[in-house]
Design an enzyme around this catalytic site. Structure first.
Site, PDB file in Angstrom:
ATOM      1  N   GLY A   1      17.671 -10.364   5.092  1.00 36.98           N
ATOM      2  CA  GLY A   1      16.837 -10.898   4.029  1.00 36.98           C
ATOM      3  C   GLY A   1      15.613 -11.667   4.501  1.00 36.98           C
ATOM      4  O   GLY A   1      15.036 -12.444   3.750  1.00 36.98           O
ATOM      5  N   ALA A   2      15.197 -11.461   5.757  1.00 34.87           N
ATOM      6  CA  ALA A   2      14.025 -12.171   6.289  1.00 34.87           C
ATOM      7  C   ALA A   2      12.769 -11.325   6.157  1.00 34.87           C
ATOM      8  O   ALA A   2      11.710 -11.682   6.644  1.00 34.87           O
ATOM      9  CB  ALA A   2      14.258 -12.545   7.754  1.00 34.87           C
TER      10      ALA A   2
ATOM     11  N   ASP B   1       9.605   1.354   5.760  1.00 33.54           N
ATOM     12  CA  ASP B   1      10.600   0.721   6.624  1.00 33.54           C
ATOM     13  C   ASP B   1      11.363   1.738   7.460  1.00 33.54           C
ATOM     14  O   ASP B   1      11.532   1.573   8.666  1.00 33.54           O
ATOM     15  CB  ASP B   1      11.582  -0.095   5.776  1.00 33.54           C
ATOM     16  CG  ASP B   1      10.869  -1.163   4.964  1.00 33.54           C
ATOM     17  OD1 ASP B   1       9.705  -1.459   5.277  1.00 33.54           O
ATOM     18  OD2 ASP B   1      11.485  -1.687   4.017  1.00 33.54           O
TER      19      ASP B   1
ATOM     20  N   GLU C   1      18.223   4.327  -0.821  1.00 30.50           N
ATOM     21  CA  GLU C   1      17.807   2.988  -1.299  1.00 30.50           C
ATOM     22  C   GLU C   1      17.405   3.021  -2.770  1.00 30.50           C
ATOM     23  O   GLU C   1      17.778   2.156  -3.543  1.00 30.50           O
ATOM     24  CB  GLU C   1      16.627   2.442  -0.470  1.00 30.50           C
ATOM     25  CG  GLU C   1      17.035   1.792   0.829  1.00 30.50           C
ATOM     26  CD  GLU C   1      16.892   0.253   0.853  1.00 30.50           C
ATOM     27  OE1 GLU C   1      16.183  -0.332   0.008  1.00 30.50           O
ATOM     28  OE2 GLU C   1      17.518  -0.365   1.739  1.00 30.50           O
TER      29      GLU C   1
ATOM     30  N   LEU D   1      12.630  -8.278   7.419  1.00 32.52           N
ATOM     31  CA  LEU D   1      12.550  -7.414   8.610  1.00 32.52           C
ATOM     32  C   LEU D   1      13.362  -6.134   8.419  1.00 32.52           C
ATOM     33  O   LEU D   1      13.589  -5.394   9.359  1.00 32.52           O
ATOM     34  CB  LEU D   1      13.041  -8.166   9.852  1.00 32.52           C
ATOM     35  CG  LEU D   1      12.328  -9.485  10.142  1.00 32.52           C
ATOM     36  CD1 LEU D   1      12.826 -10.082  11.454  1.00 32.52           C
ATOM     37  CD2 LEU D   1      10.820  -9.306  10.204  1.00 32.52           C
TER      38      LEU D   1
ATOM     39  N   TYR E   1       8.251  -7.686  -7.928  1.00 31.84           N
ATOM     40  CA  TYR E   1       7.942  -6.431  -7.243  1.00 31.84           C
ATOM     41  C   TYR E   1       7.646  -5.335  -8.262  1.00 31.84           C
ATOM     42  O   TYR E   1       6.649  -4.624  -8.165  1.00 31.84           O
ATOM     43  CB  TYR E   1       9.121  -6.051  -6.344  1.00 31.84           C
ATOM     44  CG  TYR E   1       8.909  -4.826  -5.489  1.00 31.84           C
ATOM     45  CD1 TYR E   1       8.262  -4.923  -4.263  1.00 31.84           C
ATOM     46  CD2 TYR E   1       9.365  -3.577  -5.899  1.00 31.84           C
ATOM     47  CE1 TYR E   1       8.065  -3.804  -3.471  1.00 31.84           C
ATOM     48  CE2 TYR E   1       9.177  -2.456  -5.118  1.00 31.84           C
ATOM     49  CZ  TYR E   1       8.533  -2.566  -3.895  1.00 31.84           C
ATOM     50  OH  TYR E   1       8.357  -1.458  -3.116  1.00 31.84           O
TER      51      TYR E   1
ATOM     52  N   THR F   1       0.833  -1.203   0.000  1.00 27.91           N
ATOM     53  CA  THR F   1       0.000   0.000   0.000  1.00 27.91           C
ATOM     54  C   THR F   1       0.868   1.254   0.000  1.00 27.91           C
ATOM     55  O   THR F   1       0.406   2.319  -0.387  1.00 27.91           O
ATOM     56  CB  THR F   1      -0.906   0.036   1.240  1.00 27.91           C
ATOM     57  OG1 THR F   1      -0.108  -0.279   2.385  1.00 27.91           O
ATOM     58  CG2 THR F   1      -2.045  -0.962   1.125  1.00 27.91           C
ATOM     59  N   ASP F   2       2.133   1.122   0.416  1.00 23.53           N
ATOM     60  CA  ASP F   2       2.973   2.328   0.585  1.00 23.53           C
ATOM     61  C   ASP F   2       3.172   3.094  -0.725  1.00 23.53           C
ATOM     62  O   ASP F   2       2.943   4.292  -0.779  1.00 23.53           O
ATOM     63  CB  ASP F   2       4.312   2.004   1.280  1.00 23.53           C
ATOM     64  CG  ASP F   2       5.178   0.995   0.546  1.00 23.53           C
ATOM     65  OD1 ASP F   2       4.679   0.344  -0.386  1.00 23.53           O
ATOM     66  OD2 ASP F   2       6.362   0.855   0.909  1.00 23.53           O
TER      67      ASP F   2
HETATM   68  P1  ADP Z   1      16.218  -6.967   4.269  1.00 19.39           P
HETATM   69  O1  ADP Z   1      16.432  -5.501   4.349  1.00 19.39           O
HETATM   70  O2  ADP Z   1      14.792  -7.333   4.046  1.00 19.39           O
HETATM   71  O3  ADP Z   1      16.799  -7.707   5.426  1.00 19.39           O
HETATM   72  P2  ADP Z   1      17.876  -6.630   1.978  1.00 19.39           P
HETATM   73  O4  ADP Z   1      18.283  -7.549   0.874  1.00 19.39           O
HETATM   74  O5  ADP Z   1      17.247  -5.336   1.653  1.00 19.39           O
HETATM   75  O6  ADP Z   1      16.977  -7.486   2.976  1.00 19.39           O
HETATM   76  O7  ADP Z   1      19.137  -6.280   2.859  1.00 19.39           O
HETATM   77  C1  ADP Z   1      20.019  -7.301   3.287  1.00 19.39           C
HETATM   78  C2  ADP Z   1      21.432  -6.819   3.092  1.00 19.39           C
HETATM   79  O8  ADP Z   1      21.760  -5.910   4.164  1.00 19.39           O
HETATM   80  C3  ADP Z   1      22.464  -7.896   3.159  1.00 19.39           C
HETATM   81  O9  ADP Z   1      22.656  -8.502   1.913  1.00 19.39           O
HETATM   82  C4  ADP Z   1      23.698  -7.119   3.587  1.00 19.39           C
HETATM   83  O10 ADP Z   1      24.287  -6.470   2.478  1.00 19.39           O
HETATM   84  C5  ADP Z   1      23.127  -6.049   4.488  1.00 19.39           C
HETATM   85  N1  ADP Z   1      23.244  -6.387   5.914  1.00 19.39           N
HETATM   86  C6  ADP Z   1      22.245  -6.536   6.799  1.00 19.39           C
HETATM   87  N2  ADP Z   1      22.731  -6.783   8.037  1.00 19.39           N
HETATM   88  C7  ADP Z   1      24.078  -6.794   7.939  1.00 19.39           C
HETATM   89  C8  ADP Z   1      25.175  -6.987   8.845  1.00 19.39           C
HETATM   90  N3  ADP Z   1      24.962  -7.242  10.138  1.00 19.39           N
HETATM   91  N4  ADP Z   1      26.428  -6.919   8.351  1.00 19.39           N
HETATM   92  C9  ADP Z   1      26.645  -6.655   7.053  1.00 19.39           C
HETATM   93  N5  ADP Z   1      25.681  -6.473   6.170  1.00 19.39           N
HETATM   94  C10 ADP Z   1      24.422  -6.533   6.572  1.00 19.39           C
HETATM   95 MG    MG Z   2      15.932  -4.169   2.709  1.00 21.50          MG
END
Ligand code: ADP
Ligand code: MG
Length: 386
Positions: free
Chosen positions: A126-127, A176, A164, A129, A228, A39-40
Site C-alpha cells: 500500500g505504499a 504496473d 485486477e 509501489l 480515482y 496518463t495510462d
Molecule cells: P499496492 O499494490 O499499491 O501496494 P494494493 O492495495 O493494491 O497496494 O495492494 C496491497 C495488497 O496486496 C495488500 O492489502 C495485500 O492483500 C496484498 N499483499 C501485498 N504484499 C503481500 C504479502 N507479502 N503478503 C500478503 N499479501 C500481500
Molecule cells: Mg496495487
C-alpha cells in the site's frame, strides 16, 4: 524493512508447509513510476521502472483443482480455494491476486490446474509501489511457464489487468504489470499505453552519482476510493467534449483552445494529463541524451501539476517533496495514484543523509506519522529463479 528469503530457504519452507518440493521459484518486482501519472488510462505515456524489491513465489502444480496459498508476511494463515468455483469478486485479502490471475488465464482457455503456493515479498504494502502487481506478475509468470501456455509479455500484461479490473475490482491500467514484467536493470520502461509499445531507456542513476529515494508517507491510499474514479470520469468527459478518442490525442498547443470548451475543473484535469504526457516525452529525450542529472525540473513540474491541476496530492506528500527539494534533492514528486503513498526524490549521493534527516524532522514537527525512507534502483523484471 524486511528482505526476502533466499531461494533455497523459500523452497525449504515450501516443503515444510506443503510436504513436497516446489516445481520452481519465480520473482517479480514492484515498481516506481519515474514520471507519467494518470496518463495510462488516457492511452498516453508512462515511464516506470522495476525496483529491487520483489515478490517471490514457490509453486507446485497439483493433480486436482484445489489452490492452497500461504504468505510469509505476518498474520496471514493458509488459504484454501477451489479453482472450479471461481468468479469475479470471490476470494479474500491477498488470495484474490493469485486467484485472479488463475481465473484470467482460464478465461483465455488455458487449462490451469490447482496449485500450492508460498509467497514472500519485500515490496511494501500500500505504499504505491504496486505490491499487488508484484504478486500477480510472479504468479502469472510461474503459471505461464508451468502450464506451457507460452503467452508473450503483452498477453501476460492484459491477463493481469483482467485479474485486477474484473476479478479484484480495481480499475487500474497496464503500467504496473508492464514495469514488473518488462523492466530491465539500469533502465526505465517507456510505455505507450495505447499500443503497449515499450522502449527501454537508460536510467542508471547510480552511475551519475544519484540515488532515488522513496519516501513512504504511510498515508494509505486506495484505488477503490472515489477520488480515482472521479479523475477517470473527468478525463473521459474532457476527451468526449474535445472530440478525441483519448486525452493522448490532445497536444499541449491545443490547451488554449480547450479552455473555451471545458468547465474550470475539467480543464485542469485535462491540462494535467496533456502536460504530463509531454513531460514524459521530454524526460525520455533527456535520459537518452544528457542523463538523469537533468530531469529534476520535469519531476518538480509533474508534482505541481498533480497538486494543483489534478488535485491528487496530500499534505504529507507535499511536505515530503518540498523538504527533499529544500535539502538537496534535484527533483521530487509524488508517485503512484495519489491521495497518499510515496514520493520520490532524485538526490545526489552526498545529500542523501541530509534529505532523509530533514524529511524525518519535518514530519515530526508537523505531527505526521514517521515516514519510511529507502532507496530503490532500477532492476530486472519478472524471472524464474529456480
Ligand atoms: P499496492 O499494490 O499499491 O501496494 P494494493 O492495495 O493494491 O497496494 O495492494 C496491497 C495488497 O496486496 C495488500 O492489502 C495485500 O492483500 C496484498 N499483499 C501485498 N504484499 C503481500 C504479502 N507479502 N503478503 C500478503 N499479501 C500481500
Ligand atoms: Mg496495487
Amino acid at each position: 524493512m524486511t528482505t526476502t528469503t533466499d531461494t533455497s530457504v523459500l523452497s525449504a519452507r515450501f516443503q515444510e508447509t506443503f510436504g513436497s518440493v516446489p516445481d520452481g521459484v519465480w520473482q517479480a518486482p514492484g515498481r516506481v513510476n519515474l514520471i507519467g501519472e494518470h496518463t495510462d488510462y488516457n492511452e498516453g505515456f508512462v515511464l516506470p521502472f522495476a525496483i529491487d524489491k520483489t515478490a517471490k513465489v514457490a509453486i507446485r502444480l497439483r493433480e486436482d483443482s484445489t489452490v492452497r496459498l500461504l504468505s510469509l508476511f505476518g498474520g496471514h494463515g493458509l488459504v484454501e480455494a477451489e479453482l472450479s468455483g471461481l468468479e469475479p469478486g470471490s476470494g479474500e485479502g491477498w488470495s484474490r491476486y493469485p486467484l485472479g490471475v488463475a481465473w484470467a488465464l482460464k478465461e483465455r482457455g488455458i487449462d490451469v490446474p490447482g496449485f500450492d503456493l508460498l509467497l514472500d515479498s519485500d515490496v511494501p504494502l500500500g505504499a504505491g509501489l504496486s505490491s499487488s502487481h508484484a504478486i500477480e506478475c510472479a504468479v502469472i509468470s510461474a503459471l505461464n511457464d508451468l502450464t506451457g501456455a507460452g503467452l508473450g509479455a503483452e498477453d501476460l500484461v492484459l491477463a493481469t489487468q483482467r485479474a485486477e479490473n474484473v476479478f479484484v475490482g480495481a480499475p487500474t491500467g497496464i503500467m504496473d504489470q508492464s514495469a514488473s514484467l518488462r523492466g530491465a536493470k539500469g533502465h526505465a520502461v517507456f510505455l505507450d499505453c495505447r499500443d503497449q509499445h515499450v522502449d527501454l531507456v537508460p536510467f542508471d542513476a547510480e552511475a551519475w552519482g544519484l540515488v532515488l529515494l522513496v519516501i513512504d508517507t504511510k498515508v494509505s491510499h486506495s484505488h477503490a476510493d472515489g477520488g480515482y474514479a472521479s479523475r477517470r470520469a473527468s478525463c473521459e468527459l474532457g476527451a468526449e467534449i474535445l472530440g478525441v478518442k483519448a486525452l493522448r490525442d490532445v497536444g499541449v498547443d491545443s490547451l488554449e483552445e480547450a479552455a473555451g470548451l471545458l468547465d474550470e475543473t475539467t480543464l485542469r484535469r485535462v491540462r494535467h494529463v496533456v502536460t504530463e504526457n509531454d513531460r514524459v516525452l521530454q524526460t525520455v529525450e533527456i535520459l537518452n541524451s544528457e542523463g538523469p542529472a537533468r530531469i529534476g525540473p520535469l519531476l518538480d513540474a509533474s508534482h505541481v501539476s498533480m497538486r494543483d491541476d489534478f488535485e491528487i496530492s496530500c499534505p504529507e506528500l507535499d511536505l515530503a517533496v518540498e523538504t527533499a527539494r529544500a535539502n538537496g534533492a534535484i527533483g521530487a514528486r509524488m508517485t503512484g495514484g495519489g491521495f497518499g503513498g510515496s514520493a520520490i526524490a532524485l538526490t545526489p549521493v552526498g545529500q542523501e543523509q541530509q534529505v532523509r534527516d530533514a524529511v524525518v524532522r519535518a514530519f515530526a514537527e508537523a505531527a505526521f506519522t514517521a515516514p519510511d525512507i529507502f532507496t530503490v534502483t532500477p532492476a530486472a523484471g519478472a524471472l524464474r529463479l529456480a
